[in-house]
Write a protein that holds these residues in place. Structure first.
Motif, PDB file in Angstrom:
ATOM      1  N   SER A 395       0.832  -1.202   0.000  1.00 21.67           N
ATOM      2  CA  SER A 395       0.000   0.000   0.000  1.00 21.67           C
ATOM      3  C   SER A 395       0.869   1.256   0.000  1.00 21.67           C
ATOM      4  O   SER A 395       1.947   1.285   0.593  1.00 21.67           O
ATOM      5  CB  SER A 395      -0.913   0.016   1.229  1.00 21.67           C
ATOM      6  N   GLY A 396       0.390   2.275  -0.697  1.00 25.55           N
ATOM      7  CA  GLY A 396       1.059   3.571  -0.694  1.00 25.55           C
ATOM      8  C   GLY A 396       2.055   3.782  -1.814  1.00 25.55           C
ATOM      9  O   GLY A 396       2.491   4.913  -2.040  1.00 25.55           O
ATOM     10  N   PHE A 397       2.424   2.719  -2.529  1.00 29.85           N
ATOM     11  CA  PHE A 397       3.416   2.862  -3.593  1.00 29.85           C
ATOM     12  C   PHE A 397       2.722   3.028  -4.943  1.00 29.85           C
ATOM     13  O   PHE A 397       1.777   2.306  -5.258  1.00 29.85           O
ATOM     14  CB  PHE A 397       4.358   1.664  -3.619  1.00 29.85           C
ATOM     15  N   PHE A 410       8.941   4.863  -9.338  1.00 33.57           N
ATOM     16  CA  PHE A 410       7.783   4.819  -8.448  1.00 33.57           C
ATOM     17  C   PHE A 410       7.930   5.889  -7.374  1.00 33.57           C
ATOM     18  O   PHE A 410       8.988   6.520  -7.244  1.00 33.57           O
ATOM     19  CB  PHE A 410       7.661   3.438  -7.797  1.00 33.57           C
ATOM     20  N   ARG A 411       6.879   6.081  -6.604  1.00 33.46           N
ATOM     21  CA  ARG A 411       6.955   6.970  -5.449  1.00 33.46           C
ATOM     22  C   ARG A 411       6.063   6.434  -4.340  1.00 33.46           C
ATOM     23  O   ARG A 411       5.206   5.570  -4.579  1.00 33.46           O
ATOM     24  CB  ARG A 411       6.570   8.397  -5.830  1.00 33.46           C
ATOM     25  N   TYR A 412       6.299   6.943  -3.146  1.00 31.61           N
ATOM     26  CA  TYR A 412       5.527   6.525  -1.981  1.00 31.61           C
ATOM     27  C   TYR A 412       4.661   7.683  -1.513  1.00 31.61           C
ATOM     28  O   TYR A 412       5.145   8.806  -1.324  1.00 31.61           O
ATOM     29  CB  TYR A 412       6.456   6.085  -0.849  1.00 31.61           C
ATOM     30  N   ILE A 413       3.360   7.415  -1.349  1.00 34.59           N
ATOM     31  CA  ILE A 413       2.412   8.431  -0.880  1.00 34.59           C
ATOM     32  C   ILE A 413       1.852   7.966   0.458  1.00 34.59           C
ATOM     33  O   ILE A 413       1.055   7.016   0.513  1.00 34.59           O
ATOM     34  CB  ILE A 413       1.267   8.633  -1.892  1.00 34.59           C
ATOM     35  N   PRO A 414       2.269   8.584   1.569  1.00 32.36           N
ATOM     36  CA  PRO A 414       1.767   8.166   2.884  1.00 32.36           C
ATOM     37  C   PRO A 414       0.243   8.294   2.975  1.00 32.36           C
ATOM     38  O   PRO A 414      -0.376   9.108   2.280  1.00 32.36           O
ATOM     39  CB  PRO A 414       2.463   9.134   3.851  1.00 32.36           C
ATOM     40  N   GLN A 415      -0.332   7.501   3.835  1.00 28.91           N
ATOM     41  CA  GLN A 415      -1.785   7.515   4.015  1.00 28.91           C
ATOM     42  C   GLN A 415      -2.258   8.907   4.440  1.00 28.91           C
ATOM     43  O   GLN A 415      -1.661   9.542   5.305  1.00 28.91           O
ATOM     44  CB  GLN A 415      -2.185   6.481   5.070  1.00 28.91           C
ATOM     45  N   ASN A 416      -3.315   9.377   3.787  1.00 31.30           N
ATOM     46  CA  ASN A 416      -3.940  10.674   4.081  1.00 31.30           C
ATOM     47  C   ASN A 416      -3.020  11.868   3.794  1.00 31.30           C
ATOM     48  O   ASN A 416      -3.263  12.974   4.284  1.00 31.30           O
ATOM     49  CB  ASN A 416      -4.414  10.743   5.542  1.00 31.30           C
TER      50      ASN A 416
END
Length: 483
Positions: A395-397, A410-416
């Motif tokens: 999750s989050g990627f 790719f990148r990582y998007i933290p929850q919320n």
């Protein structure tokens, strides 16, 4: 005449043997540490000015220990042989290939003309013939080895200019009445645009082809793009395909591009510096379908073919074009009226004197056969697909696009998270580099910032990829509040 004692010392064979044995032992220990993934700063943190001051200080010291110099250089370098090096498109060279380069360096046979490097000259031709066969080019194909992909692309496009412009441009120069241009994907390596500028075509000589959602050159736009260029007064003479792009590792549809080039009477050049070697793999050869139809092809041995930098092949479907690139006359004649000999390479390359570039490649082929290249492509490309699958499950990627090979963005998007994701991605990369447990880079794709991983080490494993994603996640979560 008695030789100077300092010169005798500098050329002492026993001193060479003694120091050489120590260096090989040092490098063997280093390779062992890398193979066993001993923790080390993959890219030791440093600042350019700080490094400059350090080596200026070393230069000023009155004493010098050669082995300590070697040790320091290893310690301060980017550790490409470590399995957690996942940065730029530079291969960890097969050790015996590097050892062969030691032989090249000591023999130091320059290759401007045959007499300067007879064995190396013949070996280069044999290696190029072997490569042309593996690319399924016709028996008429010939080429040259040169120093890097940028030089290779310039060489191929200079040949296109000479062959397609309709007059002796080498002698006469660019004409105001003929605004020459090439067509290339907007995702192409900057060396293609640089080549156009070097040839005097300027920005207008670079006609950019839009890409589709998968970042491949969009064949649906080719006819319209060419028509507009012609309406703008440009004479497009070449079409350039990517195998693959530098930013995302995406392969253009080479076979369809070859169809278009043939229909429109364009020179078809393929920049296969990184990914052209996929032709060695039964599993991934489909990615380069159509490369055998190119008029010129560039392939770097120092990217996906396990040799030290820099060694680049420039192959020409019609071997005669390899003599015309720097020709003084259109018929590539020498002053005495004879065709230029294949064995005098200075007239066919940017370099006059050049290294014995084919020797280490020849040694690799004879040591391990074609299979070593297929195994390397399969291993690293498979690893790219493995990482892509992990990104989908975690999750989050967010991937930039589906990878074609061993380059994954790719990148990582933290929850919320609602902040500036481009800034956060750049800061995550800074945190990873500062910790030095991994080496990765970043890139821009469609105006967005992504982390970019290039899996060049065949000993990188799933555990390394898992650890990387865990580290990115923890860094991203910790930094998210600031962005």
């Amino acid at each position: 005449m008695r030789m100077n004692s300092l010169l005798q010392h500098a050329f002492d064979p026993e001193g060479f043997r003694r120091e050489g044995h120590k260096l090989v032992d040092l490098l063997t220990a280093y390779l062992t540490d890398c193979r066993e993934a001993v923790p080390m700063p993959v890219l030791p943190p440093s600042e350019p000015d700080e490094m400059d001051r350090f080596w200026e200080g070393e230069m000023r010291k009155p004493d010098f220990d050669l082995q300590q110099f070697y040790t320091t250089l290893i310690t301060q370098s980017n550790h490409i042989h470590h399995p957690r090096y996942m940065g730029h498109q530079v291969v960890p060279p097969a050790p015996l290939s590097a050892l062969t380069e030691l032989l090249e360096a000591l023999l130091n046979n320059g290759m401007a003309i045959y007499e300067m490097g007879p064995a190396a000259t013949a070996i280069e031709r044999v290696v190029l013939r072997w490569l042309a066969q593996r690319m399924s080019l016709p028996a008429s194909a010939e080429g040259v080895l040169t120093s890097g992909g940028s030089a290779g692309n310039l060489t191929g496009l200079l040949a296109a200019r000479q062959a397609m412009c309709g007059y002796d441009i080498w002698e006469e120069g660019n004409r105001d009445s003929a605004s020459l241009a090439l067509m290339v994907s907007e995702e192409a390596h900057y060396s293609v645009a640089r080549a156009a500028r070097i040839m005097g075509w300027g920005e207008k000589g670079i006609v950019k082809i839009p890409v589709n959602g998968n970042l491949r050159a969009d064949t649906r736009t080719f006819a319209q793009t060419l028509q507009k260029a012609r309406e703008d007064g440009l004479r497009v003479i070449a079409l350039v395909g990517n195998a693959c792009t530098t930013s995302t590792g995406t392969y253009d549809p080479l076979d369809e591009m070859a169809d278009f080039a043939q229909k429109e009477g364009l020179w078809f050049h393929v920049d296969g510096a990184h990914g052209g070697a996929a032709a060695f793999s039964e599993k991934y050869r489909h990615l380069v379908k159509g490369i055998e139809r190119a008029d010129s092809v560039v392939i770097d041995f120092h990217k996906m073919m396990l040799t030290p930098a820099l060694t680049t092949a420039v192959l020409f479907r019609n071997g005669g074009h390899s003599y015309e690139t720097f020709a003084q006359k259109a018929e590539y004649l020498l002053v005495n009226g004879k065709k230029q000999a294949w064995y005098d390479s200075a007239g066919r390359t940017l370099e006059c004197t050049k290294k014995m570039l084919g020797v280490k490649v020849f040694a690799l082929i004879k040591l391990y056969g074609d299979k070593i290249f297929a195994d390397y492509i399969n291993t690293t490309y498979d690893l790219g697909y493995t990482l892509a699958g992990m990104l989908k499950r975690e999750s989050g990627f967010e991937p930039a696009t589906e990878p074609d090979g061993n380059i994954v963005c790719f990148r990582y998007i933290p929850q919320n998270f609602r902040g500036d994701i481009n800034a956060l991605t750049a800061e995550i990369r800074k945190a990873i580099i500062a910790e030095a447990g991994f080496y990765i880079v970043q890139t821009r794709v469609s105006g967005k910032t992504y982390l970019r991983v290039t899996l060049m080490n065949p000993f990188t494993g799933v555990s390394d990829l898992t650890a990387l994603l865990d580290r990115i996640r923890s860094s991203g979560d910790a930094l998210a509040a600031e962005y």
